[in-house]
Design a protein around this motif. Structure first.
Motif, mmCIF file in Angstrom:
data_model
loop_
_atom_site.group_PDB
_atom_site.id
_atom_site.type_symbol
_atom_site.label_atom_id
_atom_site.label_comp_id
_atom_site.label_asym_id
_atom_site.label_seq_id
_atom_site.Cartn_x
_atom_site.Cartn_y
_atom_site.Cartn_z
ATOM 1 N N TRP B 84 0.822 -1.197 0.000
ATOM 2 C CA TRP B 84 0.000 0.000 0.000
ATOM 3 C C TRP B 84 0.862 1.256 0.000
ATOM 4 O O TRP B 84 0.513 2.255 -0.633
ATOM 5 N N TYR B 85 1.997 1.212 0.708
ATOM 6 C CA TYR B 85 2.857 2.394 0.757
ATOM 7 C C TYR B 85 3.353 2.769 -0.634
ATOM 8 O O TYR B 85 3.427 3.944 -0.989
ATOM 9 N N LEU B 86 3.691 1.740 -1.436
ATOM 10 C CA LEU B 86 4.150 2.023 -2.805
ATOM 11 C C LEU B 86 3.013 2.544 -3.654
ATOM 12 O O LEU B 86 3.181 3.473 -4.457
ATOM 13 N N LYS B 88 0.477 4.206 -2.632
ATOM 14 C CA LYS B 88 0.198 5.594 -2.209
ATOM 15 C C LYS B 88 1.245 6.547 -2.780
ATOM 16 O O LYS B 88 0.957 7.694 -3.072
ATOM 17 N N LEU B 89 2.486 6.034 -2.923
ATOM 18 C CA LEU B 89 3.553 6.888 -3.452
ATOM 19 C C LEU B 89 3.243 7.338 -4.861
ATOM 20 O O LEU B 89 3.388 8.510 -5.206
ATOM 21 N N GLN B 97 7.362 9.640 -14.057
ATOM 22 C CA GLN B 97 7.827 9.927 -12.700
ATOM 23 C C GLN B 97 7.661 8.698 -11.812
ATOM 24 O O GLN B 97 8.524 8.387 -10.995
ATOM 25 N N ALA B 100 10.356 6.218 -12.490
ATOM 26 C CA ALA B 100 11.634 6.652 -11.923
ATOM 27 C C ALA B 100 11.673 6.394 -10.427
ATOM 28 O O ALA B 100 12.666 5.877 -9.894
ATOM 29 N N GLN B 101 10.590 6.729 -9.721
ATOM 30 C CA GLN B 101 10.559 6.527 -8.262
ATOM 31 C C GLN B 101 10.662 5.054 -7.919
ATOM 32 O O GLN B 101 11.363 4.669 -6.990
ATOM 33 N N PHE B 104 14.252 3.285 -8.201
ATOM 34 C CA PHE B 104 15.249 3.474 -7.160
ATOM 35 C C PHE B 104 14.692 3.235 -5.775
ATOM 36 O O PHE B 104 15.289 3.637 -4.793
ATOM 37 N N SER B 105 13.545 2.561 -5.692
ATOM 38 C CA SER B 105 13.022 2.191 -4.383
ATOM 39 C C SER B 105 13.580 0.831 -4.011
ATOM 40 O O SER B 105 13.747 -0.042 -4.857
ATOM 41 N N ASP B 106 13.865 0.648 -2.730
ATOM 42 C CA ASP B 106 14.493 -0.606 -2.311
ATOM 43 C C ASP B 106 13.489 -1.692 -2.002
ATOM 44 O O ASP B 106 13.876 -2.764 -1.594
ATOM 45 N N LYS B 107 12.215 -1.460 -2.159
ATOM 46 C CA LYS B 107 11.221 -2.444 -1.704
ATOM 47 C C LYS B 107 11.031 -3.534 -2.754
ATOM 48 O O LYS B 107 11.243 -3.330 -3.945
ATOM 49 N N PHE B 160 5.237 -23.999 18.922
ATOM 50 C CA PHE B 160 5.001 -23.632 17.534
ATOM 51 C C PHE B 160 3.996 -22.501 17.493
ATOM 52 O O PHE B 160 3.239 -22.294 18.438
#
Lengths: 181, 208
Positions: B84-86, B88-89, B97, B100-101, B104-107, B160
């Motif tokens: 969801w964070y991605l 939303k970005l 754009q 591009a974002q 270079f995102s590490d996720k 467990f």
């Protein structure tokens, strides 16, 4: 020592604790405290309905040595509204990066402080092929000569400067980024 | 989308009282049967069906309706909350754009979303009559919960726990045109103005 038994929701954990406590009571575990009396009074406070034995009001009996260990546990369920406020706070959202540029060599995107990924991969591949040629020439480990190495591409002759150097031939046209000398 | 023109005219005549658009069932002569009887696929999701709606031709005076492309990917091995964070970005960005974002995102989900966006861009140019592949912006980007699987996670001392292996879906809607300008944030002055307006709108009810 005051014992406050708490029923834990995990039956296995409860059984384990009961077994350990039984062994301690019967003296079948002499090496636990190194000969001294047990320092702690209350058992681990785990979530669940607490079973306080009669005669002891509350948990702080006056005769306690004061080394009661209480664990923090949530009192109420966090509602989805509260959870959303925390999860969607601006500090937790991903920031947009403003340091992305276009590489002047190949036109791909690159970060300002980092080498272009495409150009780096290109150079890495060529280096790998040169290393394979070197390996073929040397034939095995520990055979590296004590002179410099020069890489020559198709149609290139060694100049006077490359007199005593080892020459590695590559069967392709010289790439534009690999400048001679 | 090869439908017979006679069938289209007949369907429009029949369904004109219902809605202006109709479902374009792939390859069937009876547009009334919206139930897609497929034996090979499990179930076509609602998001995939959104690409099939066909609007009637626009009148000469109307402004041009921008092209909409719906694309999704199902059962991605990632958590829906992290995805969801991605999503939303990149909401509201132009496609260049956004790419591009994401590059270079590490996720982990960034790579998946980048592939989905490139696929959708390709689809837009080939099938949905979009002229410039850069002239797209992301109107909607959502995540959904996929199928979870419960598995055993072994701890020490024979204990467990049950862990759930979560998957997610990702949905994106691309619309032709430049991205809309971002909304200015609501200031205290705007709130005060609205409050005064509300006070002024009060009137007497149920009276003469």
């Amino acid at each position: 020592a005051v014992l406050v038994l708490v029923h834990s929701p995990l039956p296995r954990l409860r059984a384990l604790l009961q077994r350990c406590w039984g062994r301690l009571e019967r003296g079948l575990w002499p090496g636990v405290f190194g000969g001294q009396s047990p320092p702690w009074g209350a058992a681990l406070a785990v979530q669940g309905p607490a079973l306080v034995p009669e005669g002891i009001s509350g948990a702080e009996a006056p005769g306690l040595p004061g080394s009661v260990v209480w664990m923090a546990a949530p009192k109420h369920r966090r509602t989805i509204e509260v959870n959303r406020c925390r999860r969607r706070h601006p500090s937790k959202l991903i920031e947009i990066k403003r340091n992305i540029d276009v590489c002047p060599e190949c036109g791909n995107l690159k970060q300002k402080h980092v080498l272009c990924g495409y150009c780096y991969a290109k150079v890495k591949e060529e280096t790998r092929l040169i290393r394979m040629e070197i390996h073929k020439k040397e034939g095995g480990p520990f055979n590296a000569p004590t002179v410099e190495t020069v890489v020559l591409y198709e149609g290139e002759k060694p100049t006077e400067k490359d007199e005593g150097k080892r020459i590695i031939e590559r069967a392709r046209k010289r790439p534009s980024w690999f400048v001679q000398n | 989308h090869a439908s017979l023109p006679s069938g289209a005219a007949w369907a429009r005549g029949l369904l004109s009282w219902a809605r202006p658009e109709r479902w374009l069932a792939s390859g069937s002569l009876f547009p009334l049967s919206c139930i897609h009887s497929s034996t090979s696929l499990q179930k076509i999701g609602k998001w995939e069906k959104k690409n099939r709606i066909v609007y009637p031709p626009q009148l000469p005076g109307e402004p041009r309706r921008p092209a909409e492309i719906y694309h999704c990917r199902r059962e991605i091995k990632y958590s829906k909350d992290k995805m969801w964070y991605l999503a939303k970005l990149i909401k509201g960005m132009s496609i260049d754009q956004a790419l591009a974002q994401l590059e270079f995102s590490d996720k982990k989900g960034a790579k998946v979303i980048k592939e989905v966006l490139l696929e959708a861009q390709e689809m837009a140019v080939r099938k949905h009559n979009v002229e410039f592949k850069s002239n797209l912006h992301i109107a909607e980007s959502q995540t959904g919960r996929g199928r979870y699987v419960k598995r055993l996670r072994c701890h020490g001392k024979g204990m467990f726990g049950m862990m759930k292996i979560s998957r997610c879906h990702y949905f994106v809607k691309l619309v032709e045109g430049p991205p809309p300008p971002p909304e200015p944030p609501r200031t205290g002055f705007d709130q005060a103005k609205e409050y005064v307006q509300q006070l002024r709108n009060r009137t007497l009810v149920h009276t003469l």
